[in-house]
Scaffold this active site. Structure first.
Site, PDB file in Angstrom:
ATOM      1  CB  CYS A 223      -1.173   0.155   0.991  1.00  0.00           C
ATOM      2  SG  CYS A 223      -0.495   0.286   2.808  1.00  0.00           S
ATOM      3  CG  HIS A 273      -4.141  -0.196   4.034  1.00  0.00           C
ATOM      4  ND1 HIS A 273      -3.938  -0.909   3.033  1.00  0.00           N
ATOM      5  CD2 HIS A 273      -5.426   0.172   3.398  1.00  0.00           C
ATOM      6  CE1 HIS A 273      -4.542  -1.277   2.040  1.00  0.00           C
ATOM      7  NE2 HIS A 273      -5.208  -0.233   2.235  1.00  0.00           N
ATOM      8  CG  HIS A 285      -6.353  -0.014  -1.131  1.00  0.00           C
ATOM      9  ND1 HIS A 285      -7.035  -0.985  -0.432  1.00  0.00           N
ATOM     10  CD2 HIS A 285      -8.221   0.460  -1.759  1.00  0.00           C
ATOM     11  CE1 HIS A 285      -8.168  -1.647  -0.539  1.00  0.00           C
ATOM     12  NE2 HIS A 285      -9.175  -1.172  -1.181  1.00  0.00           N
TER      13      HIS A 285
END
Length: 313
Positions: A223, A273, A285
């Site tokens: 990510c 994240h 993402h």
């Protein structure tokens, strides 16, 4: 008895008129790193009096003393070599500027350089942005883009071009007389909107790219690797490598706008994240089970883990 008194008197005269080494005048010799001499202690004390030397005075000329000398040299238009030669010593003894002079003592005594991060760097970036030299987002991280912006500002304002924001550069940046690289900053919002569009458009190129732990290239992203790659290549913004570090920078916003980064708490406490907000309640993402994809913030999994959004453009 008279001879003894006369001898003692003569001895006293000799002692009182003999030079004392520990009181040798500063400036008798060039001082440089590695030296150990009483003159070094006098140099340190003089620099300390002017706000450049923060340590305890000793007789040893080490890296702390060298950095203090360089800071003084920068602030006084001298050759910045860290050596206390005739020109530097003369300036020190004859009215050289102090680190605490000017509108802000904290800024004039600080040297900001590549690799540093924090609120002082954010302030520097914002001031450079206001004058048209810094077009990226305010992140609080002093990377290559900030270095280039500082050099451009220094070049336009007749300063030493070293890419470091020392006393001279910071004082000039705070001055209303410093030169701007463009006549107006009224296009700031449109520039930000344009950057956001570039980030989103570029990020969508990698839809379907597989998730790879530690991946930071089109062959596979994690990510934060995805965020780094997209922001750097789309608009030249350098982000820290990890999500936790990215979360420590940027400008917090109450509700995300396209191009902002949204953060989530997943496998560990704190931000772990993140993705790029693209509008309409959606974000791009690199998901561990999906690869690069678009997801809704209202998704039952992500909505429970949402921490907030920050702006970097």
């Amino acid at each position: 008895m008279k001879k003894v008194i006369a001898a003692l008197t003569l001895a006293g005269v000799i002692v009182s008129t003999s030079p004392i080494v520990s009181q040798a005048a500063l400036g008798d010799q060039t001082l440089r790193q590695g030296m150990n001499h009483q003159d070094v202690k006098q140099l340190q004390q003089t620099l300390k009096n002017k706000g450049y030397f923060k340590g305890t005075t000793t007789q040893y000329f080490g890296s702390i003393t060298k950095n203090a000398v360089m800071a003084f040299q920068r602030a006084n238009g001298l050759s910045v070599d860290g050596i206390a030669g005739p020109a530097t010593l003369s300036k020190l003894k004859n009215g050289g500027s102090s680190a605490s002079t000017g509108g802000s003592s904290s800024s004039s005594s600080t040297i900001l350089r590549q690799g540093m991060k924090g609120s002082a760097v954010s302030s520097l970036q914002q001031k450079l942005k206001n004058k048209g030299y810094f077009s990226a987002g305010v992140t609080g991280y002093f990377g290559s883009i900030t270095t280039s912006a500082v050099k451009s500002f220094q070049r336009a304002n007749g300063l030493l071009v070293d890419g470091e924001a020392g006393p001279d550069t910071l004082n000039k940046l705070n001055s209303s007389s410093s030169s701007s690289s463009k006549p107006s900053t009224s296009t700031g919002s449109s520039t930000s909107s344009s950057s956001a569009s570039k980030v989103i458009s570029y990020g969508k190129r990698f839809m379907g790219t597989p998730y790879v732990w530690g991946g930071a290239a089109p062959g596979g992203f994690d990510c934060s690797g995805y965020l780094n790659y997209v922001y750097r290549n789309a608009v030249g913004v350098s982000l820290p490598r990890t999500v936790a570090s990215i979360y420590q920078t940027g400008t917090r916003v109450s509700s995300p706008q396209p191009g902002d980064i949204v953060f989530f708490e997943t496998y560990q406490p704190g931000a772990s994240h993140a993705g790029i907000y693209i509008g309409n309640g959606q974000f791009m993402h690199a998901g561990s089970s999906t690869g690069v994809t678009i997801t809704s913030l209202s998704n039952s999994y992500w909505s429970k883990r949402y921490l907030g959004a920050k702006r970097y453009l």
